[in-house]
Design a protein around this motif. Structure first.
Motif, PDB file in Angstrom:
ATOM      1  N   SER A  98      43.496  45.400  58.541  1.00 26.51           N
ATOM      2  CA  SER A  98      44.286  45.429  57.304  1.00 26.51           C
ATOM      3  C   SER A  98      45.104  44.147  57.164  1.00 26.51           C
ATOM      4  O   SER A  98      45.287  43.648  56.049  1.00 26.51           O
ATOM      5  CB  SER A  98      45.153  46.690  57.234  1.00 26.51           C
ATOM      6  N   ALA A  99      45.582  43.593  58.278  1.00 32.38           N
ATOM      7  CA  ALA A  99      46.306  42.320  58.189  1.00 32.38           C
ATOM      8  C   ALA A  99      45.354  41.191  57.818  1.00 32.38           C
ATOM      9  O   ALA A  99      45.686  40.302  57.028  1.00 32.38           O
ATOM     10  CB  ALA A  99      47.003  42.020  59.516  1.00 32.38           C
ATOM     11  N   ALA A 100      44.141  41.232  58.355  1.00 33.09           N
ATOM     12  CA  ALA A 100      43.157  40.191  58.052  1.00 33.09           C
ATOM     13  C   ALA A 100      42.792  40.189  56.579  1.00 33.09           C
ATOM     14  O   ALA A 100      42.592  39.142  55.962  1.00 33.09           O
ATOM     15  CB  ALA A 100      41.904  40.398  58.899  1.00 33.09           C
ATOM     16  N   ARG A 101      42.734  41.387  55.990  1.00 34.75           N
ATOM     17  CA  ARG A 101      42.356  41.519  54.582  1.00 34.75           C
ATOM     18  C   ARG A 101      43.323  40.849  53.624  1.00 34.75           C
ATOM     19  O   ARG A 101      43.011  40.659  52.447  1.00 34.75           O
ATOM     20  CB  ARG A 101      42.279  43.003  54.206  1.00 34.75           C
ATOM     21  N   GLN A 102      44.491  40.524  54.138  1.00 37.57           N
ATOM     22  CA  GLN A 102      45.434  39.819  53.285  1.00 37.57           C
ATOM     23  C   GLN A 102      44.860  38.448  52.898  1.00 37.57           C
ATOM     24  O   GLN A 102      45.234  37.875  51.878  1.00 37.57           O
ATOM     25  CB  GLN A 102      46.739  39.645  54.054  1.00 37.57           C
ATOM     26  N   TYR A 142      44.251  35.742  43.103  1.00 34.31           N
ATOM     27  CA  TYR A 142      45.184  36.230  44.122  1.00 34.31           C
ATOM     28  C   TYR A 142      46.471  35.421  44.108  1.00 34.31           C
ATOM     29  O   TYR A 142      46.443  34.189  44.184  1.00 34.31           O
ATOM     30  CB  TYR A 142      44.575  36.125  45.532  1.00 34.31           C
ATOM     31  N   ALA A 143      47.597  36.114  44.033  1.00 29.98           N
ATOM     32  CA  ALA A 143      48.877  35.420  43.988  1.00 29.98           C
ATOM     33  C   ALA A 143      49.161  34.654  45.279  1.00 29.98           C
ATOM     34  O   ALA A 143      49.861  33.645  45.266  1.00 29.98           O
ATOM     35  CB  ALA A 143      50.000  36.426  43.710  1.00 29.98           C
ATOM     36  N   ASN A 144      48.628  35.129  46.403  1.00 26.52           N
ATOM     37  CA  ASN A 144      48.935  34.461  47.678  1.00 26.52           C
ATOM     38  C   ASN A 144      47.958  33.330  48.017  1.00 26.52           C
ATOM     39  O   ASN A 144      48.090  32.709  49.062  1.00 26.52           O
ATOM     40  CB  ASN A 144      48.973  35.483  48.831  1.00 26.52           C
ATOM     41  N   GLU A 145      46.962  33.078  47.162  1.00 23.08           N
ATOM     42  CA  GLU A 145      46.003  31.997  47.435  1.00 23.08           C
ATOM     43  C   GLU A 145      45.921  31.075  46.215  1.00 23.08           C
ATOM     44  O   GLU A 145      45.170  31.346  45.283  1.00 23.08           O
ATOM     45  CB  GLU A 145      44.614  32.575  47.758  1.00 23.08           C
ATOM     46  N   TRP A 146      46.660  29.971  46.245  1.00 17.47           N
ATOM     47  CA  TRP A 146      46.651  29.065  45.085  1.00 17.47           C
ATOM     48  C   TRP A 146      45.279  28.412  44.917  1.00 17.47           C
ATOM     49  O   TRP A 146      44.946  27.900  43.853  1.00 17.47           O
ATOM     50  CB  TRP A 146      47.744  28.000  45.217  1.00 17.47           C
ATOM     51  N   TRP A 147      44.467  28.430  45.970  1.00 17.03           N
ATOM     52  CA  TRP A 147      43.194  27.699  45.973  1.00 17.03           C
ATOM     53  C   TRP A 147      41.998  28.542  45.533  1.00 17.03           C
ATOM     54  O   TRP A 147      40.929  28.013  45.304  1.00 17.03           O
ATOM     55  CB  TRP A 147      42.927  27.191  47.393  1.00 17.03           C
ATOM     56  N   HIS A 148      42.150  29.855  45.460  1.00 22.85           N
ATOM     57  CA  HIS A 148      41.001  30.753  45.252  1.00 22.85           C
ATOM     58  C   HIS A 148      40.812  31.079  43.764  1.00 22.85           C
ATOM     59  O   HIS A 148      41.675  31.669  43.120  1.00 22.85           O
ATOM     60  CB  HIS A 148      41.203  32.034  46.053  1.00 22.85           C
ATOM     61  N   PHE A 149      39.627  30.711  43.247  1.00 23.95           N
ATOM     62  CA  PHE A 149      39.272  31.003  41.853  1.00 23.95           C
ATOM     63  C   PHE A 149      37.969  31.775  41.824  1.00 23.95           C
ATOM     64  O   PHE A 149      37.138  31.669  42.739  1.00 23.95           O
ATOM     65  CB  PHE A 149      39.131  29.700  41.050  1.00 23.95           C
ATOM     66  N   GLU A 150      37.789  32.555  40.752  1.00 23.28           N
ATOM     67  CA  GLU A 150      36.551  33.321  40.608  1.00 23.28           C
ATOM     68  C   GLU A 150      35.954  33.104  39.224  1.00 23.28           C
ATOM     69  O   GLU A 150      36.681  32.861  38.259  1.00 23.28           O
ATOM     70  CB  GLU A 150      36.839  34.827  40.834  1.00 23.28           C
ATOM     71  N   HIS A 151      34.643  33.191  39.157  1.00 24.50           N
ATOM     72  CA  HIS A 151      33.938  32.991  37.885  1.00 24.50           C
ATOM     73  C   HIS A 151      33.679  34.345  37.234  1.00 24.50           C
ATOM     74  O   HIS A 151      32.935  35.164  37.772  1.00 24.50           O
ATOM     75  CB  HIS A 151      32.612  32.254  38.137  1.00 24.50           C
ATOM     76  N   TRP A 152      34.329  34.566  36.102  1.00 27.86           N
ATOM     77  CA  TRP A 152      34.187  35.810  35.331  1.00 27.86           C
ATOM     78  C   TRP A 152      33.869  35.432  33.882  1.00 27.86           C
ATOM     79  O   TRP A 152      34.735  35.517  33.007  1.00 27.86           O
ATOM     80  CB  TRP A 152      35.494  36.618  35.370  1.00 27.86           C
ATOM     81  N   PRO A 153      32.612  35.031  33.618  1.00 29.71           N
ATOM     82  CA  PRO A 153      32.288  34.533  32.274  1.00 29.71           C
ATOM     83  C   PRO A 153      32.461  35.592  31.189  1.00 29.71           C
ATOM     84  O   PRO A 153      32.612  35.257  30.011  1.00 29.71           O
ATOM     85  CB  PRO A 153      30.824  34.097  32.409  1.00 29.71           C
ATOM     86  N   GLU A 154      32.434  36.878  31.578  1.00 31.54           N
ATOM     87  CA  GLU A 154      32.567  37.922  30.562  1.00 31.54           C
ATOM     88  C   GLU A 154      33.925  37.890  29.848  1.00 31.54           C
ATOM     89  O   GLU A 154      34.074  38.474  28.787  1.00 31.54           O
ATOM     90  CB  GLU A 154      32.307  39.309  31.151  1.00 31.54           C
ATOM     91  N   PRO A 162      40.714  38.668  34.354  1.00 30.19           N
ATOM     92  CA  PRO A 162      40.746  39.553  35.518  1.00 30.19           C
ATOM     93  C   PRO A 162      42.165  39.608  36.080  1.00 30.19           C
ATOM     94  O   PRO A 162      42.912  38.632  35.953  1.00 30.19           O
ATOM     95  CB  PRO A 162      39.779  38.894  36.505  1.00 30.19           C
ATOM     96  N   PRO A 163      42.564  40.727  36.657  1.00 32.22           N
ATOM     97  CA  PRO A 163      43.943  40.847  37.128  1.00 32.22           C
ATOM     98  C   PRO A 163      44.276  39.850  38.233  1.00 32.22           C
ATOM     99  O   PRO A 163      43.426  39.536  39.066  1.00 32.22           O
ATOM    100  CB  PRO A 163      44.015  42.280  37.657  1.00 32.22           C
ATOM    101  N   LEU A 164      45.506  39.338  38.201  1.00 34.34           N
ATOM    102  CA  LEU A 164      46.014  38.509  39.290  1.00 34.34           C
ATOM    103  C   LEU A 164      46.617  39.473  40.313  1.00 34.34           C
ATOM    104  O   LEU A 164      47.654  40.081  40.075  1.00 34.34           O
ATOM    105  CB  LEU A 164      47.079  37.541  38.787  1.00 34.34           C
ATOM    106  N   ARG A 165      45.920  39.648  41.434  1.00 28.19           N
ATOM    107  CA  ARG A 165      46.363  40.603  42.436  1.00 28.19           C
ATOM    108  C   ARG A 165      47.263  39.917  43.453  1.00 28.19           C
ATOM    109  O   ARG A 165      47.211  38.703  43.607  1.00 28.19           O
ATOM    110  CB  ARG A 165      45.154  41.209  43.138  1.00 28.19           C
ATOM    111  N   ALA A 166      48.065  40.706  44.145  1.00 30.27           N
ATOM    112  CA  ALA A 166      49.000  40.127  45.115  1.00 30.27           C
ATOM    113  C   ALA A 166      48.221  39.396  46.213  1.00 30.27           C
ATOM    114  O   ALA A 166      48.539  38.271  46.582  1.00 30.27           O
ATOM    115  CB  ALA A 166      49.885  41.214  45.719  1.00 30.27           C
ATOM    116  N   ASP A 167      47.178  40.047  46.740  1.00 33.61           N
ATOM    117  CA  ASP A 167      46.347  39.444  47.783  1.00 33.61           C
ATOM    118  C   ASP A 167      45.053  40.245  47.866  1.00 33.61           C
ATOM    119  O   ASP A 167      44.921  41.278  47.204  1.00 33.61           O
ATOM    120  CB  ASP A 167      47.094  39.392  49.136  1.00 33.61           C
ATOM    121  N   PRO A 168      44.082  39.767  48.673  1.00 34.30           N
ATOM    122  CA  PRO A 168      42.764  40.425  48.667  1.00 34.30           C
ATOM    123  C   PRO A 168      42.778  41.901  49.076  1.00 34.30           C
ATOM    124  O   PRO A 168      41.832  42.622  48.770  1.00 34.30           O
ATOM    125  CB  PRO A 168      41.949  39.592  49.670  1.00 34.30           C
ATOM    126  N   ARG A 169      43.834  42.366  49.721  1.00 28.70           N
ATOM    127  CA  ARG A 169      43.875  43.786  50.085  1.00 28.70           C
ATOM    128  C   ARG A 169      43.784  44.673  48.860  1.00 28.70           C
ATOM    129  O   ARG A 169      43.279  45.784  48.927  1.00 28.70           O
ATOM    130  CB  ARG A 169      45.174  44.102  50.833  1.00 28.70           C
TER     131      ARG A 169
END
Ligand SMILES: [Zn+2]
Length: 178
Positions: A98-102, A142-154, A162-169
């Protein structure tokens, strides 16, 4: 002033008329991809799916030509095995799943294994993409990863994203959440 940034812009500007003269498709994107490939020689775009690859090239071409901002890919598409290794490393580093999933998701849940997630650099480039990426379907998620982007063309052309989540958990399906 960042000398690498200036050099990249200079190289792209040098290349542009060559691509245009040769009648190549989207010469400004070709020139910026070429110059950025020299600036970030270790980036690996091959694992991205076609849509994400095209969106990323178009977005960072605009960043370079319009605003003089350089964007590089740190990590894009990953194999299941690679993502599993990263997850296992994170579990041993952070002490529990669970800590890793952050920071890292297992392969079946990560958009990196679908070729739709892009970890980018530098911070300035990420700021640019956060502001302008929606026109290309690229979103920070993800709010905790300034570097992570995702492609959601829809979402292109809609007023939502897409929602900005606190972290990947928070990415786990609700049924899996305690
Ligand atoms: Zn990522």
């Amino acid at each position: 002033m960042d000398v690498y940034r200036l050099a990249t812009i200079g190289l792209a500007a040098f290349r542009l008329p060559l691509d245009a003269l040769a009648g190549r498709w989207r010469p400004s994107e070709r020139a910026s991809e070429w110059a950025l490939g020299l600036r970030f020689p270790h980036e690996d775009l091959s694992g991205l799916d076609l849509g994400a690859r095209v969106a990323f090239a178009a977005a960072r071409s605009e960043a370079l030509w319009r605003h003089g901002i350089v964007i590089g890919l740190t990590s894009g598409g990953r194999s299941f095995a690679e993502q599993q290794r990263l997850f296992d490393e994170a579990v041993s580093q952070y002490g529990s799943e669970s800590a890793a999933r952050q920071w890292v998701l297992p392969p079946a849940e990560s958009l990196h294994t679908q070729g739709r997630a892009l970890d980018i650099r530098p911070r300035e480039g990420a700021r640019w993409l956060e502001t302008h990426g929606h026109r290309y379907g690229l979103y920070r998620t993800y709010a905790n990863e300034w570097w992570h982007f995702e492609h959601w063309p829809e979402y292109i052309g809609t007023s939502s994203r897409p929602p900005l989540r606190a972290d990947p958990r928070e990415s786990r399906p609700a049924s899996h959440r305690m």
